[in-house]
Design an enzyme around this catalytic site. Structure first.
Site, PDB file in Angstrom:
ATOM      1  NE  ARG A  46      -2.896   0.389   3.349  1.00 32.50           N
ATOM      2  CZ  ARG A  46      -2.402   0.840   4.516  1.00 32.50           C
ATOM      3  NH1 ARG A  46      -2.007   2.080   4.649  1.00 32.50           N
ATOM      4  NH2 ARG A  46      -2.325   0.033   5.565  1.00 32.50           N
ATOM      5  CE1 TYR A  98     -16.102   9.880 -16.841  1.00 35.51           C
ATOM      6  CE2 TYR A  98     -15.649  10.140 -14.504  1.00 35.51           C
ATOM      7  CZ  TYR A  98     -16.001   9.344 -15.566  1.00 35.51           C
ATOM      8  OH  TYR A  98     -16.244   8.014 -15.369  1.00 35.51           O
ATOM      9  CG  ASP A 170      -9.582  14.817 -16.391  1.00 36.93           C
ATOM     10  OD1 ASP A 170      -8.856  14.169 -17.171  1.00 36.93           O
ATOM     11  OD2 ASP A 170     -10.624  14.360 -15.879  1.00 36.93           O
ATOM     12  CE  LYS A 195     -11.927   6.184 -18.876  1.00 39.10           C
ATOM     13  NZ  LYS A 195     -12.359   7.469 -18.383  1.00 39.10           N
TER      14      LYS A 195
HETATM   15  C1  LIG Z   1     -12.931   8.065 -17.188  1.00 36.25           C
HETATM   16  C2  LIG Z   1     -12.627   9.447 -16.797  1.00 36.25           C
HETATM   17  C3  LIG Z   1     -12.400   9.804 -15.463  1.00 36.25           C
HETATM   18  C4  LIG Z   1     -12.536   8.807 -14.338  1.00 36.25           C
HETATM   19  O1  LIG Z   1     -11.541   7.819 -14.411  1.00 36.25           O
HETATM   20  P1  LIG Z   1     -11.725   6.298 -13.898  1.00 36.25           P
HETATM   21  O2  LIG Z   1     -10.421   5.679 -14.264  1.00 36.25           O
HETATM   22  O3  LIG Z   1     -12.900   5.723 -14.611  1.00 36.25           O
HETATM   23  O4  LIG Z   1     -11.945   6.367 -12.426  1.00 36.25           O
HETATM   24  C5  LIG Z   1     -12.072  11.121 -15.190  1.00 36.25           C
HETATM   25  N1  LIG Z   1     -11.968  12.038 -16.162  1.00 36.25           N
HETATM   26  C6  LIG Z   1     -12.169  11.740 -17.458  1.00 36.25           C
HETATM   27  C7  LIG Z   1     -12.043  12.803 -18.491  1.00 36.25           C
HETATM   28  C8  LIG Z   1     -12.516  10.428 -17.812  1.00 36.25           C
HETATM   29  O5  LIG Z   1     -12.739  10.149 -19.106  1.00 36.25           O
END
Ligand SMILES: *Cc1c(COP(=O)(O)O)cnc(C)c1O
Length: 377
Positions: A46, A98, A170, A195
């Site tokens: 952890r 998001y 982000d 992603k």
């Molecule tokens: C998918 C996504 C998130 C959240 O991420 P997870 O890995 O699903 O927790 C945050 N911001 C954007 C732009 C996303 O596409």
């Protein structure tokens, strides 16, 4: 080193005695101490694990950062940033974020005595008018999801810094290949590594990258909150990152061709893709991005049922939530990424009933265009 080289090599050790070319998985919960007063480093998974560290070193280098943290999900990364907030603080968040970010801030962070404002960021001056003396965090996301609008990163960072706020971007949609927010004056970059960074639709993970030492506090929070990824997920993530640049450049090339095809299609009302010269964000995108990415959205004429029927007729392109994988997938924001918003809130954000969002993969683009063409006929 340039990005493609860093993606292949950064953070991968070839330790004796076996000197593996690819990094092994340290699938262990804990590590053996030499003796009682000589703590093992790492000590416990952890707290840290070599499989996680190899990802973090690569993540930091990809965003030209000093250091990075790899967490169990993108949402875990966002929640970790929020750990720096205290009751009485104010957060200014871009309206078109998001859906999960919107929910975390508007429901859970707001109930902790923290004021949260969501504001349209398409005009930076109007956005900046919502800044206050107690604004501690400014959250931006560009290109936006799902309408692919472009936010002026430099201008937002400059405004946030004028009140001493930390600005976080982000950068999930652009990937580090096409946009590096730290170079545009942001303090912290966040990714849903699920992603593009991983790119193979087989891991959930999140990333935070920064230059300023004060953000190492995020590691301290992770140790307390336990939102660490498993060693196996770290290993998959580090493997996925190796091909990042190849994948996303191909995805962007395919997306450009598909956007141009859709833009002239009689059944399509509008296409949102910053790579189209007619797109309102095209010039700004050119000034802060090195490419336009692999995401696009489009409005099918005749609304919701027509859009859903078209998606149902696709054979190669699958219906799924998420994005950024090598496989092309199509999503319908009102039931997926933006399901937690009301009809009215979606309309405000330009999420029309006929809007479909396409995450373009690395397949042969002619096959993708043929599939879209037959589905729309
Ligand atoms: C998918 C996504 C998130 C959240 O991420 P997870 O890995 O699903 O927790 C945050 N911001 C954007 C732009 C996303 O596409």
């Amino acid at each position: 080193m340039r990005l493609a080289t860093k993606a292949v090599h950064s953070g991968i050790e070839h330790d004796p005695p076996f000197r593996p070319l690819s990094a092994p998985i340290f699938q262990t919960s804990t590590f053996v101490w030499d003796e009682m007063d000589h703590e093992a480093d790492p000590m416990y998974t952890r707290y840290g694990n070599p499989s996680r560290r190899s990802v973090e070193i690569a993540l930091a280098e990809l965003e030209n950062a000093k250091d990075a943290l790899f967490l169990s999900s993108g949402m875990a990364a966002i929640a970790t940033v929020c750990s720096m907030l205290r009751p009485g603080d104010h957060v200014l968040c871009q309206r078109d974020v998001y859906g999960g970010t919107w929910k975390l801030l508007s429901k859970y962070i707001a109930q902790m005595g923290i004021d949260v404002t969501f504001a349209d960021s398409s005009n930076t001056e109007a956005f900046s008018n919502h800044l206050r003396d107690n604004t501690k965090l400014v959250w931006i996301e560009t290109p936006t999801n799902p309408t692919m609008r472009i936010v002026d990163i430099r201008a937002c960072a400059h405004a946030a810094h004028s009140v001493g706020a930390v600005v976080v971007a982000d950068n999930t949609f652009a990937s580090p290949v096409f946009q590096n927010p730290l170079d545009l004056s942001c303090d912290v970059v966040m990714h849903s590594a699920t992603k593009y960074l991983n790119g193979h639709s087989d891991v959930i993970g999140g990333a935070l990258m920064w230059r300023d030492e004060r953000f190492t506090v995020f590691l301290d929070y992770l140790k307390s909150a336990g939102n660490n990824p498993s060693p196996f997920d770290c290993w998959l993530m580090r493997r996925g990152i190796k091909t990042l640049e190849l994948r996303v450049r191909k995805q962007a090339e395919n997306a450009q061709a598909i956007a141009e095809f859709l833009a002239t299609h009689p059944r399509i009302e509008s296409v949102h893709y910053p790579g189209l010269e007619s797109d309102p964000g095209h010039q700004l995108a050119k000034s802060q991005m090195n490419g336009f990415g692999g995401m696009l959205s489009f409005v099918v004429e005749d609304g919701a049922n027509a859009a859903k029927n078209a998606a149902n007729k696709l054979k190669l392109i699958k219906i799924a939530a998420s994005l950024g994988g090598v496989e092309s997938i199509i999503g319908y924001p009102p039931v997926m990424s933006h399901a937690m918003l009301s009809e009215n809130e979606r309309r405000q954000r330009g999420i029309l009933p006929g809007l479909l969002r396409l995450s373009v993969g690395i397949e042969n683009v002619d096959d993708l265009i043929e599939d879209l063409d037959q589905a729309l006929s």
